[in-house]
Design an enzyme around this catalytic site. Sequence first.
Site, PDB file in Angstrom:
ATOM      1  CB  CYS A 173       4.939   2.263   7.667  1.00 46.87           C
ATOM      2  SG  CYS A 173       4.485   3.740   6.749  1.00 46.87           S
ATOM      3  CG  LEU A 174       6.585   1.095   1.707  1.00 46.28           C
ATOM      4  CD1 LEU A 174       6.074   1.420   0.310  1.00 46.28           C
ATOM      5  CD2 LEU A 174       7.665   0.032   1.651  1.00 46.28           C
TER       6      LEU A 174
ATOM      7  CG  HIS B 197      -0.114   6.737   5.467  1.00 42.84           C
ATOM      8  ND1 HIS B 197       1.008   7.256   6.089  1.00 42.84           N
ATOM      9  CD2 HIS B 197       0.138   5.419   5.291  1.00 42.84           C
ATOM     10  CE1 HIS B 197       1.892   6.292   6.271  1.00 42.84           C
ATOM     11  NE2 HIS B 197       1.397   5.162   5.804  1.00 42.84           N
TER      12      HIS B 197
ATOM     13  N   GLY C 288       0.840  -1.188   0.000  1.00 46.66           N
ATOM     14  CA  GLY C 288       0.000   0.000   0.000  1.00 46.66           C
ATOM     15  C   GLY C 288       0.874   1.235   0.000  1.00 46.66           C
TER      16      GLY C 288
ATOM     17  CD  GLN D 221       3.238   5.733   2.827  1.00 50.85           C
ATOM     18  OE1 GLN D 221       2.249   5.213   2.323  1.00 50.85           O
ATOM     19  NE2 GLN D 221       4.200   5.044   3.409  1.00 50.85           N
TER      20      GLN D 221
ATOM     21  CG  HIS E  20      -0.963   0.792   7.151  1.00 50.76           C
ATOM     22  ND1 HIS E  20      -0.135   0.434   8.194  1.00 50.76           N
ATOM     23  CD2 HIS E  20      -0.198   1.575   6.338  1.00 50.76           C
ATOM     24  CE1 HIS E  20       1.063   0.986   8.017  1.00 50.76           C
ATOM     25  NE2 HIS E  20       1.037   1.671   6.891  1.00 50.76           N
ATOM     26  CD  GLU E  21      -1.094   2.316   2.621  1.00 52.84           C
ATOM     27  OE1 GLU E  21      -0.691   3.481   2.458  1.00 52.84           O
ATOM     28  OE2 GLU E  21      -0.361   1.405   3.056  1.00 52.84           O
TER      29      GLU E  21
END
Length: 194
Positions: A106-107, A152, A45, A50, A148-149
């Site tokens: 998380c990235l 953000h 995701g 991000q 999760h996304e």
Amino acid sequence: MIYPIVAYGDPILRKPTRFIEKGELDLKKLSEDMFETMHSANGVGLAAPQIGMNIRVFVVDGTPFSEKDEDEDDEPDLSLVDFKKTFINPEILEESGEEWAFEEGCLSIPGIRGDVYRPEKLRIRYRDTEWNEYVEEYSGMAARIIQHEYDHLLGKLFVDYLPTLKKQFIKKKLTDISKGNVDADYRMRFPNRR
């Protein structure tokens, strides 16, 4: 185009995103770029903040969870085989079911993982890149990836859900990430790199 991933500590990750207007952006190109960026970093995701954009857009691809890992005993989640979507102006309408834990990462926060409890089901309204509107329900891992996304877009990160003791334990690591003192096998943008 592959964007650098914005690292923990950048203010854009804490800022609630804005809705976009029809025709404001080339959504197909943005979606393609976000998928390319996410796949190059081996993510499932990626949200617009991000990549430094303060808009309500995220992409998901649950395919890695639908594949059998030779080293794991877990069975693949076949419901995620074709779970590849772009969510534009999403709004979670309802969350329900038992909360369950899963170790998230998380990235934007490489090298840190932690158990996060989330409701097992959700109902969400969103638009696709053609500006068609949908209201859909998801459960299990698909719901978790979306939650999760979606966080953000609200300026929330998975580390916000961790217990106080765990947060204290990772505090130095988070500071190091914001300064660029971290190994990631993808390009990143660091807020406090000197």
